[in-house]
Design a protein around this motif. Structure first.
Motif, mmCIF file in Angstrom:
data_model
loop_
_atom_site.group_PDB
_atom_site.id
_atom_site.type_symbol
_atom_site.label_atom_id
_atom_site.label_comp_id
_atom_site.label_asym_id
_atom_site.label_seq_id
_atom_site.Cartn_x
_atom_site.Cartn_y
_atom_site.Cartn_z
ATOM 1 N N GLY A 156 0.816 -1.208 0.000
ATOM 2 C CA GLY A 156 0.000 0.000 0.000
ATOM 3 C C GLY A 156 0.848 1.257 0.000
ATOM 4 N N PRO A 157 0.267 2.427 -0.197
ATOM 5 C CA PRO A 157 -1.156 2.608 -0.513
ATOM 6 C C PRO A 157 -1.428 2.341 -1.988
ATOM 7 C CG PRO A 157 -0.079 4.730 -0.463
ATOM 8 C CD PRO A 157 0.979 3.705 -0.091
ATOM 9 N N TRP A 158 -2.675 1.987 -2.322
ATOM 10 C CA TRP A 158 -3.044 1.757 -3.705
ATOM 11 C C TRP A 158 -4.526 2.088 -3.879
ATOM 12 C CZ3 TRP A 158 -1.422 -2.825 -1.012
ATOM 13 C CH2 TRP A 158 -2.476 -3.532 -0.439
ATOM 14 N N GLY A 159 -5.025 1.760 -5.014
ATOM 15 C CA GLY A 159 -6.449 1.955 -5.268
ATOM 16 C C GLY A 159 -6.672 2.978 -6.354
ATOM 17 N N ALA A 192 -6.076 -1.236 -18.494
ATOM 18 C CA ALA A 192 -5.069 -2.093 -17.863
ATOM 19 C C ALA A 192 -3.992 -2.544 -18.839
ATOM 20 C CB ALA A 192 -5.735 -3.308 -17.237
ATOM 21 N N ALA A 193 -4.259 -2.436 -20.125
ATOM 22 C CA ALA A 193 -3.304 -2.894 -21.140
ATOM 23 C C ALA A 193 -2.495 -1.730 -21.681
ATOM 24 C CB ALA A 193 -4.057 -3.579 -22.274
ATOM 25 N N HIS A 194 -1.274 -2.025 -22.081
ATOM 26 C CA HIS A 194 -0.423 -1.014 -22.719
ATOM 27 C C HIS A 194 -0.688 -0.950 -24.216
ATOM 28 C CE1 HIS A 194 3.016 1.490 -23.625
ATOM 29 N NE2 HIS A 194 3.518 0.558 -24.416
ATOM 30 N N LYS A 195 -0.936 -2.103 -24.802
ATOM 31 C CA LYS A 195 -1.223 -2.189 -26.230
ATOM 32 C C LYS A 195 -2.731 -2.346 -26.437
ATOM 33 C CE LYS A 195 3.181 -4.516 -27.260
ATOM 34 N NZ LYS A 195 3.811 -5.732 -27.848
ATOM 35 N N LYS A 259 0.033 1.184 -15.753
ATOM 36 C CA LYS A 259 -0.587 2.435 -15.288
ATOM 37 C C LYS A 259 -1.322 2.243 -13.971
ATOM 38 C CE LYS A 259 -2.985 3.158 -19.131
ATOM 39 N NZ LYS A 259 -2.470 2.200 -20.136
ATOM 40 N N TRP A 260 -1.683 1.023 -13.650
ATOM 41 C CA TRP A 260 -2.402 0.752 -12.404
ATOM 42 C C TRP A 260 -1.447 0.667 -11.218
ATOM 43 C CZ3 TRP A 260 -6.865 -3.344 -13.159
ATOM 44 C CH2 TRP A 260 -7.777 -2.846 -14.104
ATOM 45 N N LEU A 261 -0.336 -0.030 -11.412
ATOM 46 C CA LEU A 261 0.659 -0.206 -10.359
ATOM 47 C C LEU A 261 2.032 0.120 -10.949
ATOM 48 C CD1 LEU A 261 -0.607 -3.608 -8.889
ATOM 49 C CD2 LEU A 261 -0.819 -1.367 -7.797
ATOM 50 N N PRO A 262 2.534 1.334 -10.763
ATOM 51 C CA PRO A 262 3.816 1.731 -11.361
ATOM 52 C C PRO A 262 4.936 0.781 -10.962
ATOM 53 C CG PRO A 262 2.686 3.628 -10.421
ATOM 54 C CD PRO A 262 1.915 2.411 -9.984
ATOM 55 N N CYS A 263 5.904 0.638 -11.857
ATOM 56 C CA CYS A 263 6.971 -0.350 -11.623
ATOM 57 C C CYS A 263 7.816 -0.020 -10.394
ATOM 58 C CB CYS A 263 7.835 -0.509 -12.869
ATOM 59 S SG CYS A 263 8.614 0.992 -13.466
ATOM 60 N N GLU A 264 7.750 1.216 -9.885
ATOM 61 C CA GLU A 264 8.443 1.530 -8.633
ATOM 62 C C GLU A 264 7.918 0.672 -7.489
ATOM 63 O OE1 GLU A 264 8.884 4.818 -11.419
ATOM 64 O OE2 GLU A 264 7.084 3.813 -10.619
ATOM 65 N N THR A 265 6.674 0.226 -7.620
ATOM 66 C CA THR A 265 6.085 -0.648 -6.602
ATOM 67 C C THR A 265 6.836 -1.966 -6.514
ATOM 68 O OG1 THR A 265 3.922 0.318 -7.123
ATOM 69 C CG2 THR A 265 3.923 -1.693 -5.804
ATOM 70 N N ALA A 266 7.321 -2.442 -7.651
ATOM 71 C CA ALA A 266 8.074 -3.697 -7.660
ATOM 72 C C ALA A 266 9.339 -3.578 -6.821
ATOM 73 C CB ALA A 266 8.415 -4.089 -9.102
ATOM 74 N N ALA A 285 4.847 -3.267 -21.673
ATOM 75 C CA ALA A 285 3.834 -4.116 -21.035
ATOM 76 C C ALA A 285 3.163 -3.324 -19.930
ATOM 77 C CB ALA A 285 4.458 -5.383 -20.474
ATOM 78 N N GLY A 286 1.827 -3.385 -19.884
ATOM 79 C CA GLY A 286 1.073 -2.751 -18.825
ATOM 80 C C GLY A 286 0.684 -3.744 -17.759
ATOM 81 N N HIS A 287 -0.433 -3.453 -17.072
ATOM 82 C CA HIS A 287 -0.872 -4.351 -16.010
ATOM 83 C C HIS A 287 -1.316 -5.691 -16.572
ATOM 84 C CE1 HIS A 287 -2.004 -5.076 -11.881
ATOM 85 N NE2 HIS A 287 -3.174 -5.538 -12.283
ATOM 86 N N LEU A 288 -1.895 -5.672 -17.754
ATOM 87 C CA LEU A 288 -2.279 -6.930 -18.426
ATOM 88 C C LEU A 288 -1.082 -7.458 -19.207
ATOM 89 C CD1 LEU A 288 -5.947 -6.392 -19.672
ATOM 90 C CD2 LEU A 288 -5.114 -8.175 -18.115
ATOM 91 N N ILE A 289 -0.040 -7.745 -18.496
ATOM 92 C CA ILE A 289 1.212 -8.186 -19.101
ATOM 93 C C ILE A 289 1.035 -9.500 -19.858
ATOM 94 C CG2 ILE A 289 1.921 -9.371 -16.988
ATOM 95 C CD1 ILE A 289 4.781 -8.433 -17.525
ATOM 96 N N GLN A 290 0.079 -10.321 -19.431
ATOM 97 C CA GLN A 290 -0.174 -11.601 -20.107
ATOM 98 C C GLN A 290 -0.574 -11.407 -21.563
ATOM 99 O OE1 GLN A 290 -1.586 -10.665 -17.197
ATOM 100 N NE2 GLN A 290 -1.891 -12.385 -15.806
ATOM 101 N N LEU A 291 -1.230 -10.280 -21.857
ATOM 102 C CA LEU A 291 -1.682 -10.003 -23.216
ATOM 103 C C LEU A 291 -0.749 -9.046 -23.950
ATOM 104 C CD1 LEU A 291 -5.520 -9.617 -22.554
ATOM 105 C CD2 LEU A 291 -4.252 -11.665 -23.226
ATOM 106 N N ASP A 292 -0.097 -8.162 -23.213
ATOM 107 C CA ASP A 292 0.820 -7.204 -23.840
ATOM 108 C C ASP A 292 2.103 -7.871 -24.337
ATOM 109 O OD1 ASP A 292 -0.614 -4.793 -23.692
ATOM 110 O OD2 ASP A 292 0.003 -4.440 -21.618
#
Length: 315
Positions: A156-159, A192-195, A259-266, A285-292
């Protein structure tokens, strides 16, 4: 990697101890004698997001996928008046139900009253499934061979502001005409997707929330977004260091354009876990990395699981 491939959730696990009670639909793919792998989705997705990966991994692994309670084909039964909304939002209840599911599959925990030795599974978690499986290992004693955390909700924080908007106006969102709600749902998913998403992928992701065939539907999506607005992990974040100190192999994979959870969170999550935990950032790749970036993600998953398997064989 085509997401229209199918893997029917032909098994049902009923967990009556939760409120609301839930029916979890699941399936198993691959040889039951192979090393087990569990793939788990987050909000507002379903196991269908993982099907191509499950099928690909099943040539070497024994793969389990399921729809979380209240998502896809897994139904929440009628809740009582005392249902703990905050507990559902914090994912404590989902962690409890999923831990019971793993026990049903035969995977033991540190607290299990059993001398039976069962191979610990590799766990691959996306979105809020990260917090679910972190709670399971820290609060329910579940044992994993490795943990892959992909663009996870865990720190956190998130949302998203959209969560708060829905939480403050649930009756308004439930009353939106279906065609208009369909557009809102699809816009939320596209973000949620980048592409740009293929139409068949967008339809697959939106279907459980906009179809009228007994799926969670409009009220179901409003409910899970309300819960997301009160999500918290502060009660468990202080324990993440225990995982790093335990030697559990952990790999964090993140879409660099999430865009939902910036990579700084990682990086923040890596610091909390410590130990030999590593972060892999995937470009475009965005949050939907499985598809991007499906090929790149699959390559990173196979590489990490292979590394862990080789080390454990050598030991």
């Amino acid at each position: 990697m085509a997401t229209h491939l199918s893997a029917s959730l032909d098994q049902t696990f009923e967990y009556p101890s939760s409120d609301p009670q839930c029916l979890i639909k699941w399936t198993h793919i691959g040889s039951p004698d192979a090393q087990p792998v569990i793939l788990i989705h987050g909000t507002p997705w379903s196991s269908r997001l993982w099907v191509p990966y499950a099928l690909g991994l099943s040539s070497k692994y024994s793969v389990y996928i399921f729809d979380n309670p209240g998502y896809g084909q897994s139904k929440h039964l009628t809740a009582t008046a005392t249902a703990d909304f905050a507990k559902n939002g914090s994912l404590s209840q989902q962690a409890e139900a999923t831990a019971a599911l793993l026990t049903h599959w035969g995977f033991t925990s540190k607290t299990a009253d059993s001398a039976q030795s069962v191979r610990a599974p590799h766990v691959i978690a996306h979105d809020n499934a990260g917090l679910v499986f972190l709670r399971m290992v820290l609060q329910h004693g579940c044992i994993y061979k490795s943990l892959t955390l992909i663009d996870v909700v865990a720190v956190g924080p998130w949302g998203l502001p959209f969560f708060k908007l829905v939480a403050e106006n649930p009756d308004v969102f439930k009353a939106i005409p279906p065609q208009m709600f369909d557009g809102i749902t699809r816009g939320y998913i596209r973000n949620a997707a980048h592409k740009p998403l293929r139409k068949e992928d967008e339809d697959m992701l939106a279907e459980p929330w906009v179809s009228g065939d007994g799926r969670p539907g409009q009220d179901g999506l409003v409910r899970v977004l309300q819960q997301a607005s009160v999500r918290k992990s502060d009660d468990v974040e202080g324990q993440y260091r225990e995982l790093g100190e335990s030697g559990l192999p952990i790999r964090i994979i993140w879409g660099k354009d999430d865009k939902w959870l910036p990579c700084e969170t990682a990086e923040k999550l890596k610091e909390l876990i410590g130990g030999k935990c590593e972060v892999v950032l995937i470009e475009e790749a965005g949050h939907l990395i499985q598809l991007d970036q499906p090929e790149r993600l699959m390559a990173e998953i196979v590489l990490f699981l292979g590394e862990v398997d080789r080390v454990t064989r050598d030991d």
